[in-house]
Design a protein around this motif. Sequence first.
Motif, PDB file in Angstrom:
ATOM      1  N   ASP A   1       2.276  -1.839 -17.299  1.00  0.00           N
ATOM      2  CA  ASP A   1       3.497  -1.691 -18.089  1.00  0.00           C
ATOM      3  C   ASP A   1       4.242  -3.022 -18.166  1.00  0.00           C
ATOM      4  OD1 ASP A   1       3.265   1.151 -18.505  1.00  0.00           O
ATOM      5  OD2 ASP A   1       3.830   1.395 -16.397  1.00  0.00           O
ATOM      6  N   VAL A   2       4.860  -3.276 -19.308  1.00  0.00           N
ATOM      7  CA  VAL A   2       5.713  -4.450 -19.474  1.00  0.00           C
ATOM      8  C   VAL A   2       7.100  -3.968 -19.884  1.00  0.00           C
ATOM      9  CG1 VAL A   2       6.139  -6.585 -20.750  1.00  0.00           C
ATOM     10  CG2 VAL A   2       3.806  -5.975 -20.099  1.00  0.00           C
ATOM     11  N   PHE A   3       8.105  -4.321 -19.087  1.00  0.00           N
ATOM     12  CA  PHE A   3       9.495  -3.968 -19.345  1.00  0.00           C
ATOM     13  C   PHE A   3      10.259  -5.240 -19.712  1.00  0.00           C
ATOM     14  CE2 PHE A   3       7.806  -1.088 -16.129  1.00  0.00           C
ATOM     15  CZ  PHE A   3       8.145   0.164 -16.610  1.00  0.00           C
ATOM     16  N   CYS A   4      11.151  -5.144 -20.674  1.00  0.00           N
ATOM     17  CA  CYS A   4      11.951  -6.298 -21.084  1.00  0.00           C
ATOM     18  C   CYS A   4      13.417  -5.922 -21.206  1.00  0.00           C
ATOM     19  CB  CYS A   4      11.467  -6.850 -22.433  1.00  0.00           C
ATOM     20  SG  CYS A   4       9.861  -7.656 -22.379  1.00  0.00           S
TER      21      CYS A   4
ATOM     22  N   ARG B   1       0.836  -1.196   0.000  1.00  0.00           N
ATOM     23  CA  ARG B   1       0.000   0.000   0.000  1.00  0.00           C
ATOM     24  C   ARG B   1       0.872   1.247   0.000  1.00  0.00           C
ATOM     25  NH1 ARG B   1      -5.262  -1.019   0.940  1.00  0.00           N
ATOM     26  NH2 ARG B   1      -5.662   1.162   1.459  1.00  0.00           N
ATOM     27  N   GLY B   2       0.627   2.106  -0.977  1.00  0.00           N
ATOM     28  CA  GLY B   2       1.352   3.367  -1.038  1.00  0.00           C
ATOM     29  C   GLY B   2       2.820   3.220  -1.363  1.00  0.00           C
ATOM     30  N   THR B   3       3.200   2.122  -2.014  1.00  0.00           N
ATOM     31  CA  THR B   3       4.600   1.912  -2.376  1.00  0.00           C
ATOM     32  C   THR B   3       4.721   1.701  -3.879  1.00  0.00           C
ATOM     33  OG1 THR B   3       4.394  -0.478  -1.987  1.00  0.00           O
ATOM     34  CG2 THR B   3       5.171   0.866  -0.154  1.00  0.00           C
ATOM     35  N   LEU B   4       5.923   1.895  -4.387  1.00  0.00           N
ATOM     36  CA  LEU B   4       6.222   1.583  -5.778  1.00  0.00           C
ATOM     37  C   LEU B   4       6.535   0.092  -5.852  1.00  0.00           C
ATOM     38  CD1 LEU B   4       8.545   4.603  -6.549  1.00  0.00           C
ATOM     39  CD2 LEU B   4       6.478   4.072  -7.816  1.00  0.00           C
ATOM     40  N   SER B   5       5.723  -0.648  -6.545  1.00  0.00           N
ATOM     41  CA  SER B   5       5.934  -2.097  -6.627  1.00  0.00           C
ATOM     42  C   SER B   5       6.124  -2.515  -8.077  1.00  0.00           C
ATOM     43  CB  SER B   5       4.757  -2.850  -6.003  1.00  0.00           C
ATOM     44  OG  SER B   5       3.535  -2.455  -6.596  1.00  0.00           O
ATOM     45  N   LEU B   6       6.942  -3.536  -8.266  1.00  0.00           N
ATOM     46  CA  LEU B   6       7.262  -4.020  -9.611  1.00  0.00           C
ATOM     47  C   LEU B   6       7.350  -5.545  -9.583  1.00  0.00           C
ATOM     48  CD1 LEU B   6       8.152  -2.992 -12.515  1.00  0.00           C
ATOM     49  CD2 LEU B   6      10.488  -3.445 -11.743  1.00  0.00           C
ATOM     50  N   THR B   7       6.635  -6.190 -10.491  1.00  0.00           N
ATOM     51  CA  THR B   7       6.724  -7.643 -10.625  1.00  0.00           C
ATOM     52  C   THR B   7       7.964  -7.994 -11.443  1.00  0.00           C
ATOM     53  OG1 THR B   7       4.325  -7.913 -10.522  1.00  0.00           O
ATOM     54  CG2 THR B   7       5.579  -9.689 -11.543  1.00  0.00           C
ATOM     55  N   VAL B   8       8.749  -8.942 -10.948  1.00  0.00           N
ATOM     56  CA  VAL B   8       9.961  -9.377 -11.638  1.00  0.00           C
ATOM     57  C   VAL B   8       9.809 -10.866 -11.973  1.00  0.00           C
ATOM     58  CG1 VAL B   8      12.465  -9.630 -11.531  1.00  0.00           C
ATOM     59  CG2 VAL B   8      11.356  -7.694 -10.389  1.00  0.00           C
ATOM     60  N   VAL B   9       9.935 -11.211 -13.257  1.00  0.00           N
ATOM     61  CA  VAL B   9       9.794 -12.597 -13.690  1.00  0.00           C
ATOM     62  C   VAL B   9      10.920 -12.942 -14.663  1.00  0.00           C
ATOM     63  CG1 VAL B   9       7.294 -12.685 -13.387  1.00  0.00           C
ATOM     64  CG2 VAL B   9       8.228 -11.915 -15.566  1.00  0.00           C
ATOM     65  N   GLY B  10      11.153 -14.223 -14.806  1.00  0.00           N
ATOM     66  CA  GLY B  10      12.192 -14.675 -15.728  1.00  0.00           C
ATOM     67  C   GLY B  10      12.357 -16.177 -15.652  1.00  0.00           C
TER      68      GLY B  10
ATOM     69  N   GLY C   1       3.766  -2.574 -12.958  1.00  0.00           N
ATOM     70  CA  GLY C   1       4.410  -3.076 -14.163  1.00  0.00           C
ATOM     71  C   GLY C   1       5.126  -4.385 -13.909  1.00  0.00           C
ATOM     72  N   THR C   2       5.476  -5.060 -14.998  1.00  0.00           N
ATOM     73  CA  THR C   2       6.176  -6.352 -14.929  1.00  0.00           C
ATOM     74  C   THR C   2       7.482  -6.262 -15.701  1.00  0.00           C
ATOM     75  OG1 THR C   2       4.165  -7.682 -14.678  1.00  0.00           O
ATOM     76  CG2 THR C   2       6.079  -8.785 -15.619  1.00  0.00           C
ATOM     77  N   LEU C   3       8.570  -6.658 -15.062  1.00  0.00           N
ATOM     78  CA  LEU C   3       9.892  -6.680 -15.683  1.00  0.00           C
ATOM     79  C   LEU C   3      10.232  -8.119 -16.051  1.00  0.00           C
ATOM     80  CD1 LEU C   3      12.704  -5.529 -16.420  1.00  0.00           C
ATOM     81  CD2 LEU C   3      13.334  -5.810 -14.006  1.00  0.00           C
ATOM     82  N   VAL C   4      10.489  -8.356 -17.344  1.00  0.00           N
ATOM     83  CA  VAL C   4      10.822  -9.694 -17.841  1.00  0.00           C
ATOM     84  C   VAL C   4      12.323  -9.761 -18.117  1.00  0.00           C
ATOM     85  CG1 VAL C   4      10.348 -11.455 -19.580  1.00  0.00           C
ATOM     86  CG2 VAL C   4       8.540  -9.859 -18.907  1.00  0.00           C
TER      87      VAL C   4
END
Length: 425
Positions: A251-254, A111-120, A226-229
Amino acid sequence: MEEIRCLLWLLMVFGTASPKIWTVLHHWKTPQKACEALRDSSGASQQGLPSHVVRRMHQIHAAQVDEVLARCEKQKISILWYGEPEYPEELFAIVNPPVLLFYRGDLSVLRGTLSLTVVGTRHPSEYSRSVAWKLCRDLVQLGFVMVTGFAVGIDIIANRCALEAGKPSVALMGCGLDIAYPQQHFELKEQIAANGLILSEFLPGTPPSPANFPIRNRVLSGLTMGTLVIQAPQRSGTLITAENAMEQGRDVFCVPPANIFDKQYQGVIKYLRDGAIPVFDCRDIVYEYYTNHAHQIDGSVLYDEDRSKSDSMVMTMGEEAQEKEKKAKKPPESPEMPQVPAALPAEPEPEQLPEPVESEAPAELEELDESSRRIYQLLRENSPMHIDAIAAAVDMEMEQLTETLTILELNGVITRLPGKQFRIM
């Protein structure tokens, strides 16, 4: 508490992530009224429920619900239902959000934070491991919370980076929280729970079945902005998360590959072609959010003494990896240029994909079970079809259907289209 008891009963009757749960909740407005109506045979018939669901309605009683609650209490697992203020509001924007979340740790990290999903990939190259360490280390120092599926490989690297920096991270499990999976990282999971958050939509005791992970991935992408691949071959479970993120408007980042001909990165290349944001440095992610979240970002990390504004961390690491590879291999006496085709065929856009043609069943199908054959025949006659339409046609539980579709996709028998549509290859 009564809402949680009713939702647990619905979860045990319909199965985790069944969209039918939301159908009955919307129809009867509250979990209590839904349970009362479904326990009455007239309510079940009104919804036209499959026979296996009706059978479980008569098999699941209050005693089984109490057993789940007792197990959660013993394992110190808390339960969050969708009506509580702590429920992650980002999940209300996705299709079929979890009605319940089981968790250990601090919910406030979402809550109230910058969060980013990281997958690979579970088997990253040395280049991808180096990039993952550098990117995730910089991002957690900037204030981002890393959210992963806690799989071996890239996911574990992201969680470790946060722990080493003394920052919280999140692990979304594809099994019950009381299951030691992955076995070799049990202690790491405990550390994440103590410093951040571990959570799951699966009942305690649920084993890590292959069907769980595609189901879990819609939540994995839905929890964050967003999700970082980082590294994914063309047929990879990682790409299911990326596809979900795109469908959810996230957002999707690669990370671009060190070698564009390396098949380990073909999935990443596909999304870069489709408009994913290329990441050469943590700043490529930060700049997407800086305007609205500047107060949450520690900008001092962006420009340290050892890195100029024009540096590309990823490209530098790519050059270092290639240099190491050259030193490790004895150069040939007469080097030859790699043979490449004169022109690479362009990948067709989804709307340009050819219509499926009548054909014999592929050889791969002969090795699969009867459920796979039924789905193949259905798609052969009706391609493309939405996953909900497939579920209704074959009268199959969502967990089993998702697992079967994933196996068919990985075997090259069917292909997944945007919007959870499927067709035969």
